[in-house]
Motif scaffolding. Structure first.
Motif, PDB file in Angstrom:
ATOM      1  N   ALA A  24       0.929  -0.744   0.083  1.00 40.21           N
ATOM      2  CA  ALA A  24       0.044   0.010  -0.317  1.00 40.21           C
ATOM      3  C   ALA A  24       1.162   1.459   0.174  1.00 40.21           C
ATOM      4  O   ALA A  24       0.467   2.215   0.124  1.00 40.21           O
ATOM      5  CB  ALA A  24      -1.118  -0.343   1.035  1.00 40.21           C
ATOM      6  N   PHE A  25       2.493   1.427   0.369  1.00 33.60           N
ATOM      7  CA  PHE A  25       3.268   1.915   0.518  1.00 33.60           C
ATOM      8  C   PHE A  25       3.870   1.972  -0.019  1.00 33.60           C
ATOM      9  O   PHE A  25       4.815   0.989   0.644  1.00 33.60           O
ATOM     10  CB  PHE A  25       3.009   2.430   2.032  1.00 33.60           C
ATOM     11  CG  PHE A  25       4.250   3.600   2.672  1.00 33.60           C
ATOM     12  CD1 PHE A  25       3.272   4.710   2.008  1.00 33.60           C
ATOM     13  CD2 PHE A  25       5.829   3.826   2.749  1.00 33.60           C
ATOM     14  CE1 PHE A  25       4.036   6.172   2.526  1.00 33.60           C
ATOM     15  CE2 PHE A  25       6.055   4.467   3.050  1.00 33.60           C
ATOM     16  CZ  PHE A  25       5.349   5.268   3.131  1.00 33.60           C
ATOM     17  N   THR A  30      -3.689  -9.592   3.003  1.00 40.90           N
ATOM     18  CA  THR A  30      -2.822  -8.423   3.578  1.00 40.90           C
ATOM     19  C   THR A  30      -4.061  -6.994   3.217  1.00 40.90           C
ATOM     20  O   THR A  30      -3.735  -6.243   4.018  1.00 40.90           O
ATOM     21  CB  THR A  30      -1.792  -7.943   2.032  1.00 40.90           C
ATOM     22  OG1 THR A  30      -0.979  -8.795   2.136  1.00 40.90           O
ATOM     23  CG2 THR A  30      -1.438  -6.858   2.527  1.00 40.90           C
ATOM     24  N   TRP A  31      -4.735  -6.644   2.913  1.00 38.03           N
ATOM     25  CA  TRP A  31      -5.288  -5.907   2.062  1.00 38.03           C
ATOM     26  C   TRP A  31      -6.868  -5.530   3.401  1.00 38.03           C
ATOM     27  O   TRP A  31      -7.987  -5.143   2.826  1.00 38.03           O
ATOM     28  CB  TRP A  31      -6.092  -5.446   1.086  1.00 38.03           C
ATOM     29  CG  TRP A  31      -4.881  -4.775   0.034  1.00 38.03           C
ATOM     30  CD1 TRP A  31      -3.703  -4.613   0.506  1.00 38.03           C
ATOM     31  CD2 TRP A  31      -5.143  -5.455  -1.156  1.00 38.03           C
ATOM     32  NE1 TRP A  31      -2.955  -4.439  -0.876  1.00 38.03           N
ATOM     33  CE2 TRP A  31      -3.529  -4.613  -2.139  1.00 38.03           C
ATOM     34  CE3 TRP A  31      -6.054  -6.124  -2.538  1.00 38.03           C
ATOM     35  CZ2 TRP A  31      -2.891  -4.911  -3.044  1.00 38.03           C
ATOM     36  CZ3 TRP A  31      -4.905  -5.522  -3.814  1.00 38.03           C
ATOM     37  CH2 TRP A  31      -3.912  -5.452  -3.857  1.00 38.03           C
ATOM     38  N   GLU A  32      -7.012  -6.989   4.760  1.00 37.87           N
ATOM     39  CA  GLU A  32      -8.221  -7.419   4.821  1.00 37.87           C
ATOM     40  C   GLU A  32      -9.067  -6.087   5.286  1.00 37.87           C
ATOM     41  O   GLU A  32      -9.801  -6.006   5.964  1.00 37.87           O
ATOM     42  CB  GLU A  32      -7.851  -8.558   5.305  1.00 37.87           C
ATOM     43  CG  GLU A  32      -8.792  -9.063   7.122  1.00 37.87           C
ATOM     44  CD  GLU A  32      -8.643 -10.325   7.883  1.00 37.87           C
ATOM     45  OE1 GLU A  32      -9.594 -10.348   8.247  1.00 37.87           O
ATOM     46  OE2 GLU A  32      -6.899 -10.948   7.257  1.00 37.87           O
ATOM     47  N   ASN A  33      -7.057  -5.616   6.297  1.00 33.29           N
ATOM     48  CA  ASN A  33      -8.519  -3.661   6.784  1.00 33.29           C
ATOM     49  C   ASN A  33      -6.518  -3.176   7.128  1.00 33.29           C
ATOM     50  O   ASN A  33      -5.691  -3.327   6.909  1.00 33.29           O
ATOM     51  CB  ASN A  33      -8.845  -4.411   8.464  1.00 33.29           C
ATOM     52  CG  ASN A  33      -7.707  -5.152   9.260  1.00 33.29           C
ATOM     53  OD1 ASN A  33      -6.593  -4.640   8.863  1.00 33.29           O
ATOM     54  ND2 ASN A  33      -8.310  -5.987   9.738  1.00 33.29           N
ATOM     55  N   PHE A  55      -1.562  -1.792   6.430  1.00 32.38           N
ATOM     56  CA  PHE A  55       0.000  -0.679   7.239  1.00 32.38           C
ATOM     57  C   PHE A  55       1.018  -1.581   7.670  1.00 32.38           C
ATOM     58  O   PHE A  55       2.615  -1.622   7.765  1.00 32.38           O
ATOM     59  CB  PHE A  55      -0.427   0.669   7.656  1.00 32.38           C
ATOM     60  CG  PHE A  55      -0.714   1.550   6.982  1.00 32.38           C
ATOM     61  CD1 PHE A  55      -0.071   1.734   6.106  1.00 32.38           C
ATOM     62  CD2 PHE A  55      -2.570   1.749   6.493  1.00 32.38           C
ATOM     63  CE1 PHE A  55      -0.928   2.861   4.707  1.00 32.38           C
ATOM     64  CE2 PHE A  55      -2.862   2.673   6.134  1.00 32.38           C
ATOM     65  CZ  PHE A  55      -1.978   3.012   5.005  1.00 32.38           C
ATOM     66  N   LYS A  56       0.634  -2.755   8.204  1.00 41.58           N
ATOM     67  CA  LYS A  56       1.775  -3.683   9.468  1.00 41.58           C
ATOM     68  C   LYS A  56       2.870  -4.195   7.817  1.00 41.58           C
ATOM     69  O   LYS A  56       3.653  -4.446   7.710  1.00 41.58           O
ATOM     70  CB  LYS A  56       1.004  -4.443   9.822  1.00 41.58           C
ATOM     71  CG  LYS A  56       1.326  -4.795  11.267  1.00 41.58           C
ATOM     72  CD  LYS A  56       0.818  -5.933  11.758  1.00 41.58           C
ATOM     73  CE  LYS A  56       0.311  -6.356  13.428  1.00 41.58           C
ATOM     74  NZ  LYS A  56      -0.345  -6.934  13.894  1.00 41.58           N
ATOM     75  N   ASP A  57       2.075  -4.654   7.130  1.00 41.96           N
ATOM     76  CA  ASP A  57       2.586  -5.063   5.756  1.00 41.96           C
ATOM     77  C   ASP A  57       3.603  -3.869   5.055  1.00 41.96           C
ATOM     78  O   ASP A  57       4.742  -4.486   4.557  1.00 41.96           O
ATOM     79  CB  ASP A  57       1.366  -5.875   4.899  1.00 41.96           C
ATOM     80  CG  ASP A  57       2.201  -6.252   3.156  1.00 41.96           C
ATOM     81  OD1 ASP A  57       3.303  -6.796   3.173  1.00 41.96           O
ATOM     82  OD2 ASP A  57       2.213  -5.527   2.481  1.00 41.96           O
ATOM     83  N   ALA A 111      -3.983 -12.807  -6.532  1.00 40.75           N
ATOM     84  CA  ALA A 111      -4.843 -11.752  -6.621  1.00 40.75           C
ATOM     85  C   ALA A 111      -5.549 -12.205  -4.618  1.00 40.75           C
ATOM     86  O   ALA A 111      -5.723 -11.409  -4.091  1.00 40.75           O
ATOM     87  CB  ALA A 111      -5.935 -11.371  -7.355  1.00 40.75           C
ATOM     88  N   PHE A 112      -6.436 -13.441  -4.367  1.00 42.99           N
ATOM     89  CA  PHE A 112      -6.569 -14.110  -3.703  1.00 42.99           C
ATOM     90  C   PHE A 112      -5.667 -13.677  -2.514  1.00 42.99           C
ATOM     91  O   PHE A 112      -6.107 -12.976  -0.944  1.00 42.99           O
ATOM     92  CB  PHE A 112      -6.847 -15.341  -3.901  1.00 42.99           C
ATOM     93  CG  PHE A 112      -7.961 -15.982  -2.467  1.00 42.99           C
ATOM     94  CD1 PHE A 112      -8.621 -15.882  -2.672  1.00 42.99           C
ATOM     95  CD2 PHE A 112      -6.446 -16.659  -1.807  1.00 42.99           C
ATOM     96  CE1 PHE A 112      -9.558 -16.606  -1.164  1.00 42.99           C
ATOM     97  CE2 PHE A 112      -7.999 -17.500  -0.810  1.00 42.99           C
ATOM     98  CZ  PHE A 112      -9.038 -16.906  -0.280  1.00 42.99           C
ATOM     99  N   ASN A 113      -5.017 -14.469  -2.655  1.00 43.79           N
ATOM    100  CA  ASN A 113      -3.496 -13.986  -1.617  1.00 43.79           C
ATOM    101  C   ASN A 113      -3.304 -12.567  -0.819  1.00 43.79           C
ATOM    102  O   ASN A 113      -3.046 -12.093   0.079  1.00 43.79           O
ATOM    103  CB  ASN A 113      -2.705 -15.012  -1.391  1.00 43.79           C
ATOM    104  CG  ASN A 113      -2.341 -16.408  -1.992  1.00 43.79           C
ATOM    105  OD1 ASN A 113      -3.377 -16.929  -1.441  1.00 43.79           O
ATOM    106  ND2 ASN A 113      -0.933 -17.040  -2.622  1.00 43.79           N
TER     107      ASN A 113
END
Length: 178
Positions: A31-32, A155-158, A163-165, A149-151
């Motif tokens: 995301a970053f 990461t994008w669950e919330n 942001f941890k990722d 994409a499923f995996n």
């Protein structure tokens, strides 16, 4: 400002390469994507090497006379749509962001579809029945990307997992947490 105009030119070339490669090899998504750390006043080597990729794309268009119109359209659509987000004009806290490519990828998807048509129609001669093999290759690649994409949705669950990722990938830039 830590990054001058010359650095931003290399960010632009790096962005073109990054977005192109991420379409084909979508690994290390985040995301970053923090701006790189300068060591001794210099960017990491991959930023200085990235203009070569753009030169290769220009050479492909130049030398592919029979397919030039399609290549100009596909690459042109891609470049025009990412031109505002490749950091020549500074904005945001990231050097690149995958979310900026959704529209621009239409140009590259057009070229991928066009390549399939060229192979099936025999404009590229790879041998007998290559058109049938291409169908299976495209289906296999599609399934592979579906699994990726499923995996990635984990990461994008919330916001916390996202942001941890990002922090794991860029621990030197704490602004991902603000």
């Amino acid at each position: 400002n830590l990054y001058g105009f010359g650095d931003r030119v290399f960010f632009a070339f790096y962005g073109v390469q990054f977005y192109f490669v991420k379409l084909l090899l979508p690994f290390g998504l985040s995301a970053f994507h923090a701006f790189p750390l300068k060591t001794g006043g210099s960017l990491p080597a991959q930023f200085y090497a990235s203009p070569v990729f753009s030169l290769i794309l220009v050479a492909i268009v130049y030398f592919a006379k029979s397919f030039r119109k399609e290549l100009i359209f596909g690459f042109g659509f891609f470049f025009i749509n990412i031109a505002l987000v490749i950091q020549i004009i500074p904005f945001g806290e990231t050097v690149v962001a995958e979310r900026y490519t959704y529209l621009s990828y239409i140009g590259l998807f057009y070229l991928i579809a066009q390549f399939y048509i060229w192979v099936v129609d025999g404009k590229f001669s790879f041998g007998k029945n290559w058109g049938n093999a291409m169908r299976y290759i495209y289906i296999g690649v599609g399934l592979f990307f579906a699994v990726l994409a499923f995996n990635q949705t984990r990461t994008w669950e919330n916001g916390l997992t996202m942001f941890k990722d990002a922090y794991k990938k860029y621990p030197y830039n704490l602004s991902v947490l603000s």
